[in-house]
Design an enzyme around this catalytic site. Sequence first.
Site, PDB file in Angstrom:
ATOM      1  N   ASP A  35      -9.167  50.293 -18.846  1.00 17.04           N
ATOM      2  CA  ASP A  35      -8.429  49.287 -18.071  1.00 17.04           C
ATOM      3  C   ASP A  35      -7.507  48.468 -18.975  1.00 17.04           C
ATOM      4  O   ASP A  35      -7.399  47.249 -18.835  1.00 17.04           O
ATOM      5  CB  ASP A  35      -9.396  48.368 -17.326  1.00 17.04           C
ATOM      6  CG  ASP A  35      -8.728  47.654 -16.145  1.00 17.04           C
ATOM      7  OD1 ASP A  35      -7.720  48.178 -15.627  1.00 17.04           O
ATOM      8  OD2 ASP A  35      -9.210  46.583 -15.739  1.00 17.04           O
ATOM      9  N   ARG A  60     -12.814  33.202 -12.365  1.00 19.13           N
ATOM     10  CA  ARG A  60     -13.782  33.742 -11.419  1.00 19.13           C
ATOM     11  C   ARG A  60     -13.400  35.174 -11.083  1.00 19.13           C
ATOM     12  O   ARG A  60     -12.238  35.564 -11.154  1.00 19.13           O
ATOM     13  CB  ARG A  60     -13.845  32.890 -10.155  1.00 19.13           C
ATOM     14  CG  ARG A  60     -12.566  32.902  -9.339  1.00 19.13           C
ATOM     15  CD  ARG A  60     -12.689  32.018  -8.102  1.00 19.13           C
ATOM     16  NE  ARG A  60     -12.625  30.612  -8.452  1.00 19.13           N
ATOM     17  CZ  ARG A  60     -13.125  29.648  -7.692  1.00 19.13           C
ATOM     18  NH1 ARG A  60     -13.738  29.941  -6.569  1.00 19.13           N
ATOM     19  NH2 ARG A  60     -13.017  28.393  -8.059  1.00 19.13           N
ATOM     20  N   GLY A  61     -14.408  35.963 -10.725  1.00 14.27           N
ATOM     21  CA  GLY A  61     -14.193  37.346 -10.332  1.00 14.27           C
ATOM     22  C   GLY A  61     -15.021  37.645  -9.101  1.00 14.27           C
ATOM     23  O   GLY A  61     -15.577  36.742  -8.471  1.00 14.27           O
ATOM     24  N   LYS A 118     -18.397  34.251 -12.738  1.00 11.50           N
ATOM     25  CA  LYS A 118     -17.694  33.005 -12.988  1.00 11.50           C
ATOM     26  C   LYS A 118     -17.617  32.849 -14.501  1.00 11.50           C
ATOM     27  O   LYS A 118     -18.522  33.259 -15.228  1.00 11.50           O
ATOM     28  CB  LYS A 118     -18.455  31.803 -12.400  1.00 11.50           C
ATOM     29  CG  LYS A 118     -18.705  31.864 -10.896  1.00 11.50           C
ATOM     30  CD  LYS A 118     -17.447  31.643 -10.113  1.00 11.50           C
ATOM     31  CE  LYS A 118     -17.735  31.524  -8.617  1.00 11.50           C
ATOM     32  NZ  LYS A 118     -18.309  32.755  -8.048  1.00 11.50           N
TER      33      LYS A 118
END
Length: 415
Positions: free
Chosen positions: A198, A88-89, A93
């Site tokens: 990132d 999850r973020g 999800k």
Amino acid sequence: MGCMSSKLVPEGPSGNQAVVEVFNNERNKEYNRQNPHQNRGPRDPTKDPKNAGPPPEGQRSNRKVKKYRDKFDPRVTAKYDIKALIGRGNFSKVVRVEHRVTKQPYAIKMIDRVQGKEVFESEVAVLRRVKHSYIIQLIEVFETKDKVYMVMELATGGELFDRIIAKGSFTERDATRVLNMVLDGVKYLHGLGITHRDLKPENLLYYHPGHDSKIMITDFGLSSTRKGPENFMRTTCGTPEYIAPEIIARKPYMCQVDMWAVGVITYILLSGTMPFDDENKTRLYRLILKAKYSYAGEHWKDVSAQAKDFIDKLLVVSPGDRLSAADALKHQWLISNAASSSNKNLHRTISQNLIHRQSTRANSTKSAKSTRSTKSNKSNRSGRSLRSEHRRVMPDEIDELHRDPDVQADLASLG
């Protein structure tokens, strides 16, 4: 406006299954062998009602699966059977699914179309363009008014450093093998004008549990595509410990920021520690602005001069002096691999450092939850995990940083 990511974090203990996003068809049987109990809850240790506790993990998991299955668009559930919530973020999800016809396992990332607009647009745009052995593959996308469903390959090998901890040995030869794969993927991305922005250990996943598994680059939520030869990026985004000096300095930047991150990853890969590490963000960013790191400590005596030279050519303040991905692949340390790279086992030091940081970070988190005081900014170098899912570079903190007189002096020295 800064970039924000819906970086996934583990939901909780679920066997040895990590939060993963990549898989390949021929690994289905191996995946099933490695995860034979994926959907089974733990046995009830007692039938005595007075000892009854919370529902078994399996029951809770099944309820969660049903909860998220009900939220999925019927077109998705008609094609894919939802098996488990695996991540999850902030606005997403991730579930493990199985294709109803082929029985192939995949991952589906469900993103809120409004809150996660910047993330999904960036990630989908990039993944639709790329096809590379060391980069996550997007299978298909379903879109509704409120949600976006990204169907992706599923990796079962776990994160880079989880594998190192579990492995019985780790040498420079092993490190160069990993870095050759990462750099090959980064070179491909940069050739397409794509900057990841990132790169970090959490976004490097093993393809399968086998010892010969390749590495896959994942999570393109912060990525950017160059529009022209002189098209610079200006957005303040990334993960604090891996961010390049030019982003902190608010200078226009290009794909060289990824190479700085590769330098940070290499340093960690060979030591289990971070080159730039401070709980206080101002002090951390000042270390990065000056590229102030060292090879202090007994463990660095076992690392070759060529490996250190490789790091030194990446952790350079001036982007123009930094190795490109193509040049890094030609560095003698990577080319010689078995011939010149040290075969000394670095595993004990690296794994001890990684485990120590993870355990102290967990204890630090528990302590923080038990107190109301959150104002202390004291440095805690030994108590910070290498995982950084919720630590993001925020534009306002960079604004505040630039108001610091000492930082202003540092920036002036950069020119």
